[in-house]
Motif scaffolding. Structure first.
Motif, PDB file in Angstrom:
ATOM      1  N   ILE A  77      57.357  22.140  82.705  1.00 35.98           N
ATOM      2  CA  ILE A  77      56.458  20.983  82.699  1.00 35.98           C
ATOM      3  C   ILE A  77      55.680  20.928  81.394  1.00 35.98           C
ATOM      4  O   ILE A  77      55.465  19.848  80.820  1.00 35.98           O
ATOM      5  CB  ILE A  77      55.484  21.068  83.892  1.00 35.98           C
ATOM      6  CG1 ILE A  77      56.241  21.000  85.198  1.00 35.98           C
ATOM      7  CG2 ILE A  77      54.448  19.981  83.829  1.00 35.98           C
ATOM      8  CD1 ILE A  77      56.684  19.653  85.587  1.00 35.98           C
ATOM      9  N   CYS A  78      55.279  22.107  80.888  1.00 31.06           N
ATOM     10  CA  CYS A  78      54.556  22.150  79.619  1.00 31.06           C
ATOM     11  C   CYS A  78      55.390  21.491  78.532  1.00 31.06           C
ATOM     12  O   CYS A  78      54.925  20.585  77.838  1.00 31.06           O
ATOM     13  CB  CYS A  78      54.259  23.600  79.262  1.00 31.06           C
ATOM     14  SG  CYS A  78      53.778  23.853  77.568  1.00 31.06           S
ATOM     15  N   ALA A  79      56.667  21.912  78.435  1.00 32.37           N
ATOM     16  CA  ALA A  79      57.531  21.340  77.407  1.00 32.37           C
ATOM     17  C   ALA A  79      57.716  19.848  77.633  1.00 32.37           C
ATOM     18  O   ALA A  79      57.654  19.055  76.689  1.00 32.37           O
ATOM     19  CB  ALA A  79      58.874  22.058  77.418  1.00 32.37           C
ATOM     20  N   SER A  80      57.911  19.444  78.897  1.00 32.20           N
ATOM     21  CA  SER A  80      58.182  18.030  79.184  1.00 32.20           C
ATOM     22  C   SER A  80      57.009  17.153  78.776  1.00 32.20           C
ATOM     23  O   SER A  80      57.177  16.161  78.063  1.00 32.20           O
ATOM     24  CB  SER A  80      58.427  17.811  80.671  1.00 32.20           C
ATOM     25  OG  SER A  80      59.358  18.684  81.170  1.00 32.20           O
ATOM     26  N   VAL A  81      55.805  17.547  79.233  1.00 26.61           N
ATOM     27  CA  VAL A  81      54.642  16.691  78.965  1.00 26.61           C
ATOM     28  C   VAL A  81      54.363  16.637  77.472  1.00 26.61           C
ATOM     29  O   VAL A  81      54.070  15.569  76.912  1.00 26.61           O
ATOM     30  CB  VAL A  81      53.425  17.201  79.758  1.00 26.61           C
ATOM     31  CG1 VAL A  81      52.182  16.460  79.362  1.00 26.61           C
ATOM     32  CG2 VAL A  81      53.673  17.051  81.228  1.00 26.61           C
ATOM     33  N   PHE A  82      54.515  17.785  76.797  1.00 26.29           N
ATOM     34  CA  PHE A  82      54.315  17.787  75.353  1.00 26.29           C
ATOM     35  C   PHE A  82      55.296  16.842  74.668  1.00 26.29           C
ATOM     36  O   PHE A  82      54.925  16.061  73.798  1.00 26.29           O
ATOM     37  CB  PHE A  82      54.490  19.209  74.823  1.00 26.29           C
ATOM     38  CG  PHE A  82      54.406  19.303  73.337  1.00 26.29           C
ATOM     39  CD1 PHE A  82      53.221  19.049  72.681  1.00 26.29           C
ATOM     40  CD2 PHE A  82      55.517  19.630  72.578  1.00 26.29           C
ATOM     41  CE1 PHE A  82      53.134  19.121  71.318  1.00 26.29           C
ATOM     42  CE2 PHE A  82      55.439  19.705  71.207  1.00 26.29           C
ATOM     43  CZ  PHE A  82      54.252  19.450  70.564  1.00 26.29           C
ATOM     44  N   LEU A  83      56.565  16.900  75.106  1.00 26.33           N
ATOM     45  CA  LEU A  83      57.576  16.030  74.493  1.00 26.33           C
ATOM     46  C   LEU A  83      57.253  14.564  74.711  1.00 26.33           C
ATOM     47  O   LEU A  83      57.383  13.748  73.800  1.00 26.33           O
ATOM     48  CB  LEU A  83      58.959  16.346  75.065  1.00 26.33           C
ATOM     49  CG  LEU A  83      59.633  17.582  74.510  1.00 26.33           C
ATOM     50  CD1 LEU A  83      60.933  17.834  75.234  1.00 26.33           C
ATOM     51  CD2 LEU A  83      59.904  17.395  73.036  1.00 26.33           C
ATOM     52  N   ILE A  84      56.808  14.239  75.928  1.00 31.11           N
ATOM     53  CA  ILE A  84      56.500  12.826  76.214  1.00 31.11           C
ATOM     54  C   ILE A  84      55.424  12.317  75.267  1.00 31.11           C
ATOM     55  O   ILE A  84      55.573  11.284  74.603  1.00 31.11           O
ATOM     56  CB  ILE A  84      56.048  12.665  77.684  1.00 31.11           C
ATOM     57  CG1 ILE A  84      57.229  12.876  78.629  1.00 31.11           C
ATOM     58  CG2 ILE A  84      55.461  11.293  77.919  1.00 31.11           C
ATOM     59  CD1 ILE A  84      56.833  12.900  80.071  1.00 31.11           C
ATOM     60  N   ILE A  85      54.317  13.082  75.167  1.00 32.98           N
ATOM     61  CA  ILE A  85      53.227  12.630  74.304  1.00 32.98           C
ATOM     62  C   ILE A  85      53.686  12.594  72.843  1.00 32.98           C
ATOM     63  O   ILE A  85      53.326  11.690  72.080  1.00 32.98           O
ATOM     64  CB  ILE A  85      52.005  13.558  74.457  1.00 32.98           C
ATOM     65  CG1 ILE A  85      51.564  13.615  75.918  1.00 32.98           C
ATOM     66  CG2 ILE A  85      50.862  13.090  73.590  1.00 32.98           C
ATOM     67  CD1 ILE A  85      50.625  12.576  76.338  1.00 32.98           C
ATOM     68  N   LEU A  86      54.500  13.591  72.468  1.00 29.02           N
ATOM     69  CA  LEU A  86      54.988  13.633  71.092  1.00 29.02           C
ATOM     70  C   LEU A  86      55.765  12.364  70.740  1.00 29.02           C
ATOM     71  O   LEU A  86      55.523  11.738  69.713  1.00 29.02           O
ATOM     72  CB  LEU A  86      55.881  14.861  70.927  1.00 29.02           C
ATOM     73  CG  LEU A  86      56.364  15.151  69.516  1.00 29.02           C
ATOM     74  CD1 LEU A  86      55.188  15.597  68.682  1.00 29.02           C
ATOM     75  CD2 LEU A  86      57.414  16.216  69.525  1.00 29.02           C
ATOM     76  N   PHE A  87      56.660  11.954  71.646  1.00 27.20           N
ATOM     77  CA  PHE A  87      57.453  10.755  71.368  1.00 27.20           C
ATOM     78  C   PHE A  87      56.578   9.542  71.203  1.00 27.20           C
ATOM     79  O   PHE A  87      56.754   8.756  70.282  1.00 27.20           O
ATOM     80  CB  PHE A  87      58.438  10.491  72.501  1.00 27.20           C
ATOM     81  CG  PHE A  87      59.579  11.426  72.467  1.00 27.20           C
ATOM     82  CD1 PHE A  87      60.278  11.616  71.308  1.00 27.20           C
ATOM     83  CD2 PHE A  87      59.943  12.119  73.587  1.00 27.20           C
ATOM     84  CE1 PHE A  87      61.327  12.493  71.258  1.00 27.20           C
ATOM     85  CE2 PHE A  87      60.978  12.996  73.551  1.00 27.20           C
ATOM     86  CZ  PHE A  87      61.668  13.185  72.387  1.00 27.20           C
ATOM     87  N   ILE A  88      55.615   9.403  72.140  1.00 25.33           N
ATOM     88  CA  ILE A  88      54.789   8.207  72.082  1.00 25.33           C
ATOM     89  C   ILE A  88      53.975   8.183  70.799  1.00 25.33           C
ATOM     90  O   ILE A  88      53.835   7.138  70.158  1.00 25.33           O
ATOM     91  CB  ILE A  88      53.840   8.158  73.303  1.00 25.33           C
ATOM     92  CG1 ILE A  88      54.631   8.157  74.584  1.00 25.33           C
ATOM     93  CG2 ILE A  88      52.950   6.957  73.253  1.00 25.33           C
ATOM     94  CD1 ILE A  88      55.473   6.966  74.800  1.00 25.33           C
ATOM     95  N   SER A  89      53.477   9.364  70.365  1.00 24.47           N
ATOM     96  CA  SER A  89      52.583   9.290  69.215  1.00 24.47           C
ATOM     97  C   SER A  89      53.344   9.306  67.902  1.00 24.47           C
ATOM     98  O   SER A  89      52.787   8.910  66.884  1.00 24.47           O
ATOM     99  CB  SER A  89      51.580  10.435  69.261  1.00 24.47           C
ATOM    100  OG  SER A  89      52.247  11.637  69.455  1.00 24.47           O
TER     101      SER A  89
END
Lengths: 497, 155, 118, 180
Positions: free
Chosen positions: B127-139
């Protein structure tokens, strides 16, 4: 307990995870893995033939743990889903080379198959909700896979409606849980039949049933809730559109709706009428919309809505307790016809989308074509229209005949409307020049990976009519029918109470 | 890069290790106190997200590289699935908590609950990796002047 | 009373999904709907004077059996919260990409610009 | 005591969601939606669900970051909404009709605080509460249910967020189709 049962879900999940771990350059390897494991899933399902029973996850008994449940109806759906899935994966190997990041496509596709298999096997409504969500989320992404602006706006429309549908479904589950304290389908059915004691029609139970029908109705794209479907199917990559229109809609929409309606809400006698009514509306308006649709893919999408309508109409009639008492053979015929139509639908709809993909692949253009495709693939459209030797004709005839056999006035009206719609389908296809036999594309030019699925499915359009033979019908369709339709023997007393 | 206030940069550098530590605590003690893999994983991701928001993309990617995050995302889920499958291997039932059955730990201790602890860790990492990736893509998604979209993924 | 309030919250979200024309506002409405449904489930699991279903010592067992709130809806709601987060992330990603193409979050304007282009 | 407090929180949530829908500025709408989420987190705490409160609060933080990121990083526009009065009025009427249906239907719903566990003796949760610790070894019963009794659901859920991340990678990539 049969270990093959959880493997049906675990294999596609594992394939998805492993494919995601592969580096981008190894497209070839991911092709091989994808085809191989789609084959494994198909074999897995074939070995499950004739098996009926539950699988207790983690060894916990049903109300405590989750159980998987398989019977002839789920097996029938499973075999359809996994064989269509296998053919679509074969097709994608070549077709998806015009898109970028093919291995992500495989990840999404296998997640969708895992979600669908999980939906079909679930013996527990909350578990079914989770796996429907899994299948739905992967399909939202598959619709937007091309990243063109049109496909993205189709995807957002689909996502918003899908999220609404899942919220509504969860609300219905919440009401059921608050009332009965379990989410296991078999237990819920038993509890509701025992404790059903509401005097007024407006009670939490009917509210929950209503919401469940709406939630799964959105997934099934039946008429009041269909607005996402034509756009999504028009802009998705061809194999994804074929997958969404067939295996996704029939399993997470139609199957989930009917299973829940008949296994859980079997004491609400009006529910089958509601379902049959929705089906009838979809039949009529589907063909009407198709008549005025502009592009080929939109026409096909609206026609597929009306075919789903036939399925729901038949199973709604077949499940209604009053039809069961007055004309049992009509109910049986309607239900068998619907199951038969599901099989036909799973066969002919992919052909219609896949041959469009061939054109796109060869010419690189997205514009729709009425002319360029091999003649063989006409079988799909003939089966959809219900031209006599093809499978679609027999199943449609069975449903319409069952409508007339019910004897009551609503049944006859439904039969007249449904047959008028069937004729209208043929007319509108003729008007759009879709029924003419003409060809300008030679089979030689099509790559083998794309040719094989189309040829096989086109052949099956004709061969599926053999299912009408009593030998095969009694082996495949009749057990499935007795599995889905509840037995209404004790109904009258419970109505009086 | 934008002008960043010194206060945000320094404070975020100070705070994010503590957030990270708290996330680890929430994950490891998920079976004996409130918490678990899901909230713990999101809290872990928050420490990286704080670095991303306060100090920019490069500072965050130095701590959790993009390729590693993608691998962790898939392999966390794979570990979960293989634990479920090894249930078949050990006790013959999918998803059985075989460790609890073979060697039950003392309840209310850290080492208890059999596979629950391992699954919690796997989910937390995932989940840590997933949530980080999501925010990374958006920003990270931006359009430059020449209409070229800048993303993490090249095709 | 609480159930009615929760369903009112649900319907406000539904109203938003139907009437709003802005993608971000539609996303917000969906998250409101999901919040309402989760709240409904948790309220259904509450027991009068209930305590959290977490044991602090083995002796607690009798107290928990007598007083604990229902842990099952909580497990379901955790699942649904995470599903909600992933759907929200997906919708945000899609609408961001649409914003980059059309320069607006408004559905009507997106449709208008789409028609102009084709 | 819990019930009036909860009603107050729910009123607050209803109020802020109305603000979120009717305000003209996107950023304030996002923040009002955040208030709904944090309100529900407090409500979970009151309802004896600390696990949920933690999860809800961190998930709300993440989704607020997401939503603020997409509203703030571009020129902050007012939402240009031409008010379609008749359509909105019809929708509002329909919503109130459905609300009436909800009130009538939920009329004889079990009252607040009457848990299923007290009404149905063989409910799954009764079993969980009695035997959860001995069977799973997890003192936190919610974790016990999530990761042991119903771990299969959790697998589905973990896969859902995995799929969403894959979706992010796929949907935000440079080009969808190769150029010929």
């Amino acid at each position: 307990m049969n270990t093959l049962l959880p493997l049906t879900v675990a294999v596609p999940l594992g394939t998805g995870f492993i494919t995601a771990l592969l580096p981008k350059k190894l497209n070839r390897v991911s092709d091989i893995i994808a085809v191989f494991s789609a084959g494994v899933i198909l074999l897995n399902v074939i070995f499950l033939f004739g098996y009926e029973g539950i699988y207790e996850m983690g060894g916990w008994n049903p109300p405590m743990g989750i159980s998987l449940y398989i019977d002839s109806f789920s097996w029938l759906m499973l075999i359809g889903v996994s064989s269509v899935g296998f053919l679509l994966i074969l097709y994608s190997v070549k077709y998806m080379s015009i898109y970028t990041s093919r291995n992500r496509y495989y990840v999404l596709f296998f997640m969708m198959i895992a979600g669908i298999n999980g939906t079909l096997l679930a013996g527990d409504i909350f578990n079914r909700f989770v796996y429907v969500e899994l299948a739905a989320i992967s399909s939202y992404i598959l619709v937007g896979f091309g990243c063109s602006s049109r496909s993205l706006s189709a995807a957002i429309k689909f996502t918003v409606l899908g999220a609404l549908a899942s919220a509504v479904t969860l609300f219905s589950i919440a009401i059921l849980y608050a009332l009965y304290g379990t989410v296991n389908i078999a237990h819920l059915g038993a509890e509701i039949t025992n404790l059903h004691s509401y005097n007024s029609f407006f009670n939490p139970l009917t509210l929950s049933a209503f919401m469940m029908v709406i939630g799964f109705g959105i997934k099934a794209a039946v008429i009041p809730f269909h607005i996402w479907q034509p756009d999504a199917l028009e802009t998705a990559p061809s194999p994804a559109a074929a997958a969404i229109s067939t295996i996704l809609i029939t399993s997470t929409g139609v199957y989930a709706m009917l299973r829940t309606a008949y296994a859980v809400f079997n004491s609400i006698t009006q529910l089958p009428y509601l379902i049959a009514f929705i089906g009838l509306i979809s039949v009529v308006f589907g063909t009407l919309y198709a008549y005025s649709a502009e592009t080929y893919k939109k026409t096909i999408s609206y026609h597929s809505i009306s075919q789903i309508g036939y399925i729901i109409l038949g199973l709604g009639l077949g499940g209604s307790p009053i039809v069961h008492q007055t004309a049992p053979e009509a109910a049986a015929l309607a239900a068998t016809g619907s199951l038969f139509h599901i099989i036909n639908y799973l066969i002919f709809t992919p052909v219609l989308f896949l041959k469009e993909g061939v054109y796109e692949y060869l010419s690189g253009k997205e514009k729709d074509s009425n002319t360029d495709y091999p003649t063989v693939s006409k079988a799909g459209i003939f089966s959809l229209a219900g031209i006599p030797p093809f499978g679609g004709f027999i199943s449609k005839l069975m449903i319409i005949a069952a409508c007339f056999m019910t004897g009551g006035l609503p049944g006859i009206i439904a039969g007249i409307i449904a047959s008028a719609a069937a004729v209208h389908t043929v007319l509108s296809l003729t008007k759009k020049d879709l029924l003419k036999l003409k060809t300008s594309l030679e089979l030689k030019n099509i790559p083998g990976f794309m040719k094989t699925p189309i040829l096989f499915l086109s052949f099956m359009c004709l061969a599926s009519s053999l299912l009408f033979l009593p030998v095969l019908r009694q082996r495949f369709l009749e057990p499935a029918r007795t599995n889905i339709i509840p037995i209404h023997e004790q109904k009258p007393e419970s109505i009086k109470k | 890069m934008k002008n960043r206030s010194l206060i945000t940069v320094v404070i975020s550098r100070w705070v994010s290790p503590f957030i990270f530590l708290y996330g680890i605590y929430i994950i490891l003690y998920g079976h004996i106190s409130p918490g678990g893999g899901f909230p713990g994983g999101v809290i872990l991701a928050c420490s990286f997200i704080l670095a991303l928001l306060a100090r920019g993309k490069n500072a965050a990617l130095k701590r959790l590289p993009y390729g590693l995050a993608k691998k962790l995302d898939a392999s966390g889920a794979l570990v979960f699935l293989s634990l479920a499958l090894s249930g078949i291997f050990f006790t013959g039932v999918f998803f059985s908590n075989f460790l609890q059955k073979l060697m039950p730990g003392k309840p209310l201790q850290l080492i208890s609950g059999g596979t629950i602890l391992i699954i919690n860790i796997a989910i937390g990492v995932k989940i840590c990796a997933s949530v980080f990736l999501i925010i990374l893509f958006i920003s990270v998604l931006r359009i430059r002047k020449d209409k070229e979209i800048q993303t993490m993924e090249e095709n | 009373m609480l159930y009615i309030l929760t369903s009112f919250l649900f319907l406000i979200g539904l109203f938003g999904i139907i009437t709003q024309r802005n993608l971000i506002k539609i996303i917000i409405s969906i998250s409101i709907v999901e919040n309402a449904v989760n709240m409904f489930l948790v309220i259904a699991g509450y027991r009068n004077n209930g305590i959290a279903p977490i044991l602090t010592s083995e002796a607690d067992k009798a107290v928990i059996t007598a007083q604990s709130v229902d842990p099952f809806p909580q497990a379901m709601v955790i699942t649904s919260i995470v599903i909600g987060l992933s759907v929200l992330a997906l919708m945000v990603a899609i609408s961001l990409r649409l914003y980059h193409t059309y320069g607006t979050y408004n559905i009507d304007e997106i449709i208008k610009k789409q028609k102009e282009r084709s | 005591m819990t019930e009036p407090l909860l009603s107050a929180i729910l009123f607050f949530m209803i109020l802020s969601s109305t603000v979120a829908l009717f305000t003209k500025e996107l950023l304030s709408a996002v923040i009002a939606a955040g208030a709904v989420g944090f309100g529900s987190s407090i409500a979970y705490l009151l309802l004896g669900a600390p696990d949920l409160a933690i999860t809800q609060i961190v998930v709300e933080v993440v989704s607020l970051v997401l939503l603020i990121k997409v509203t703030i990083s571009f020129s902050l526009k007012l939402t240009s909404e031409k008010s379609k009065k008749p359509k909105t009025a019809i929708a509002a009427a329909a919503i109130f009709l459905i609300f009436g249906l909800f009130i009538v239907s939920l009329n004889n719903f079990p009252s607040f605080g009457a848990s299923v566990m007290d009404r149905v003796s063989d409910a799954a949760s009764v079993f969980y509460i009695k035997n959860g610790l001995t069977l799973t070894g997890s003192a936190n019963l919610v974790t016990g249910i999530l990761l042991d009794f119903r771990a299969y659901d959790t697998l589905g859920e973990a896969t859902v967020i995995f799929t969403a991340v894959t979706g992010g990678i796929v949907l935000l990539r440079k080009k969808g189709k190769k150029e010929k």
